[in-house]
Design a protein around this motif. Structure first.
Motif, PDB file in Angstrom:
ATOM      1  N   TRP A  87       1.632  -1.179 -12.406  1.00  0.00           N
ATOM      2  CA  TRP A  87       1.835   0.075 -11.676  1.00  0.00           C
ATOM      3  C   TRP A  87       0.965   0.136 -10.429  1.00  0.00           C
ATOM      4  CZ3 TRP A  87       1.128   3.661 -16.563  1.00  0.00           C
ATOM      5  CH2 TRP A  87       2.219   3.456 -17.425  1.00  0.00           C
TER       6      TRP A  87
ATOM      7  N   ILE B 255       7.029   1.985  -8.882  1.00  0.00           N
ATOM      8  CA  ILE B 255       7.744   2.180 -10.140  1.00  0.00           C
ATOM      9  C   ILE B 255       9.040   2.925  -9.849  1.00  0.00           C
ATOM     10  CG2 ILE B 255       5.709   2.097 -11.616  1.00  0.00           C
ATOM     11  CD1 ILE B 255       5.525   5.075 -11.528  1.00  0.00           C
TER      12      ILE B 255
ATOM     13  N   LYS C 297       0.056  -3.446 -18.004  1.00  0.00           N
ATOM     14  CA  LYS C 297       1.018  -2.486 -17.481  1.00  0.00           C
ATOM     15  C   LYS C 297       0.380  -1.624 -16.380  1.00  0.00           C
ATOM     16  CE  LYS C 297       4.621  -1.934 -18.563  1.00  0.00           C
ATOM     17  NZ  LYS C 297       5.920  -2.390 -17.989  1.00  0.00           N
TER      18      LYS C 297
ATOM     19  N   GLY D 191       1.389   6.112 -13.701  1.00  0.00           N
ATOM     20  CA  GLY D 191       2.732   6.080 -14.235  1.00  0.00           C
ATOM     21  C   GLY D 191       3.627   7.224 -13.818  1.00  0.00           C
TER      22      GLY D 191
ATOM     23  N   GLN E  18       6.995   7.276 -16.181  1.00  0.00           N
ATOM     24  CA  GLN E  18       6.824   6.550 -17.435  1.00  0.00           C
ATOM     25  C   GLN E  18       6.641   7.493 -18.623  1.00  0.00           C
ATOM     26  OE1 GLN E  18       7.073   2.982 -17.025  1.00  0.00           O
ATOM     27  NE2 GLN E  18       7.686   3.876 -15.053  1.00  0.00           N
TER      28      GLN E  18
END
Length: 609
Positions: free
Chosen positions: A235, A240, A231, A308, A244
């Protein structure tokens, strides 16, 4: 030169045949070696030995090759050798072809277009050879070859980056991360520097790791530390579409980011030299930790995305900010958002930070509806900033201006103001307009009525220029007419001089027996105030500050302590610096054939210290 490992195996008569053949194939080289047992043995050497010889000869190319693939290293060696020879053969002939041109047109370098199609790694071979010439520190190296090598490097890199840009435009928006656009701008503008995206991405990764370390000190249970590597990699490489984390968790990350980036690492805005071109190059901003709003914003956004947190670039009036919202997908009409002023240590701004805000009056920011900028628009703004910054410095101004205008045209071919200035630059420097006319005609179909009218006017202007000027000048130029010594001319080309009034050091690259400037220039420069006025020799000189000037003889004296002149055009006229003077190249020597004796005479005179 390239191929020394190979040439060391060959007898002199074979070497002479190779050097007399500008375009070689592997078969040709093998045929040359049929009478040479050592060469035949080399040809039949193992693949492992060929790989070793390739890596010894060109170590900088090791990272280019895919380590998971197998290659016939004999063929790779021969391709690279042939590429190096062909390039050097072309470079050595450039001065005789272009010595009377301020700029080399792109159409004059299409030789390299075909070369880049000859092999899978041809582009890297070409750049590797050109960089080896440009970075050669041998005092006996040819400055003229380096001068033209730099022009070729710029062209080859831009052809390659043009294709990369077109590839960017075909990608989905989620793959258009800002750092890649900023790297392309840095690569385009610094052709003599190896700007590698992998290195810059690794530097941003390291900063993101430092932010995670800082975050762990205060918030060791933050969910970021439970995110799987897959993950995090996603990113890193893609935009994105939302934060997150919960708003409070995103705040914690941004607080840690601000502390690391601005307090610990010292990133800051370049207030003293805002228009320093290096502040627009992402590699330099990361290295020097100093930049302008847009480049600092790209650094900040790239790190936040890796952790994130989504930040959007906003082209604020007279500024560039990032916008962060607590939730981007919120169904609420008004999700809380902040502007982040990265140029000023990453401070969060809201309408309450506006100096005009009061409980009884609304902030003017409230009326401004700012939308996040696209990848293309951010790159376009970077290019525009470079154009402004490039005009602030004299050293290399013309080459830098051309490069920036061509970048602006690449990013936004529908910008008629840029096309107009680029066309004027080409015409001013007597360059070929064919590619620009073709590109503009191709763009016309996608323009609005007003822009189409502007495009038609520009095309007409260029056609008039081509019919009256370029077509005549593009014909074979006459031989260089020698400038014979004239009475009263004391100095010679290549001599290093000092200006008696302004105390700068310079080198002479041309002279006139009398002032050959216009009456307007003579009046503006106060030549009539000189004792000998304009009835004395005047010299064209390259000055150590990067400028080019026209100076009266009475204002010059031979420099007691000669120095190298840091000027981009030194190699255009001279092939070598000899400590006391510059040696003219072949073309300049033909133009001033009698100046060599004058240089020798002055060198033999005792110098006063």
């Amino acid at each position: 030169m390239a191929g020394d490992v190979l040439i060391s195996y060959l007898p002199n008569e074979i070497i002479e045949q190779i050097l007399e053949t500008p375009f070689l194939t592997f078969k040709d080289i093998c045929n040359f070696g049929t009478t040479c047992s050592k060469f035949r043995n080399l040809v039949c050497s193992s693949n492992k030995l060929w790989k070793s010889k390739f890596q010894q000869q060109w170590p900088n190319l090791q990272d280019v090759y895919d380590s998971d693939r197998s290659f016939l290293w004999r063929d790779e060696f021969m391709h690279r050798f042939r590429c190096g020879w062909n390039i050097r053969h072309f470079i050595t002939e450039m001065s005789s072809k272009f010595c009377r041109k301020d700029e080399v047109s792109n159409c004059d370098l299409v030789f390299f277009d075909s070369m880049m199609q000859n092999h899978e790694y041809a582009y890297y071979f070409i750049v590797n050879e050109l960089m080896s010439i440009a970075n050669d520190d041998d005092p006996a190296g040819n400055l003229t070859e380096k001068f033209y090598t730099e022009k070729v490097i710029r062209y080859v890199r831009q052809v390659h980056l043009n294709k990369k840009w077109q590839h960017f435009l075909s990608l989905p928006s989620e793959e258009l991360v800002l750092e890649k656009g900023a790297v392309l701008v840095a690569q385009w503008s610094q052709p003599l520097t190896e700007v590698k995206y992998k290195k810059i991405a690794k530097q941003l990764d390291d900063i993101a790791s430092a932010v995670k370390t800082e975050l762990r000190k205060k918030h060791s249970n933050h969910p970021l530390f439970r995110v799987p590597p897959e993950k995090l990699s996603e990113w890193r490489n893609k935009n994105i579409n939302d934060n997150q984390w919960k708003p409070s968790e995103s705040h914690q990350i941004l607080d840690a980011l601000r502390n690391v980036l601005f307090t610990q690492m010292g990133f800051h805005g370049n207030n003293e030299m805002y228009y320093n071109v290096e502040s627009s190059f992402l590699n330099k901003v990361i290295e020097l930790r100093c930049g302008i709003p847009i480049t600092l914003s790209i650094v900040y956004e790239s790190i936040a995305r890796r952790l994130g947190v989504k930040c959007e670039p906003v082209n604020f009036p007279a500024h560039f900010l990032l916008r962060w919202q607590e939730k981007y997908k919120s169904e609420e009409e008004r999700s809380t958002y902040y502007y982040i002023d990265v140029y000023n240590c990453g401070h969060f701004l809201t309408k309450r930070d506006c100096p005009h805000y009061s409980p009884n009056s609304q902030c003017p920011m409230r009326e401004i509806k700012l939308q996040p900028e696209t990848f293309v628009k951010v790159v376009e703004r970077l290019a525009n900033n470079l154009e402004v910054a490039g005009r602030q410095r004299a050293q290399g101004r013309e080459a830098r201006l051309r490069s920036t205008l061509e970048l602006m045209h690449l990013v936004n071919p529908a910008d008629m103001n840029c096309v107009f200035h680029l066309a004027r630059f080409y015409m001013l420097h007597h360059m070929n307009l064919g590619d620009l006319v073709a590109a503009l005609k191709k763009t016309q179909d996608y323009l609005g009525p007003r822009e189409r009218e502007q495009a038609a006017h520009i095309i007409k202007m260029m056609r008039v220029y081509e019919s009256h000027h370029y077509s005549k000048e593009s014909e074979s130029l006459p031989d260089i007419e020698p400038r014979l010594r004239a009475p009263g001319v004391e100095y010679a080309i290549g001599m290093i001089m000092r200006h008696l009034r302004y105390d700068y050091t310079c080198v002479i690259y041309g002279w006139d027996p009398f002032c050959n400037a216009s009456q307007e220039w003579i009046y503006q420069m106060g030549v009539d105030n000189l004792p000998c006025k304009d009835r004395q020799p005047f010299y064209n000189v390259l000055v150590e500050d990067g400028s080019t000037r026209y100076v009266a003889q009475e204002n010059l004296e031979v420099a007691v302590n000669p120095i190298k002149i840091n000027h981009v055009d030194v190699g255009r006229f001279f092939k070598r610096f000899c400590g006391t003077h510059y040696v003219p190249n072949t073309e300049k020597e033909e133009e001033y054939p009698q100046d060599a004796d004058v240089r020798v005479r002055f060198l033999m005179l005792p110098r006063e210290l």
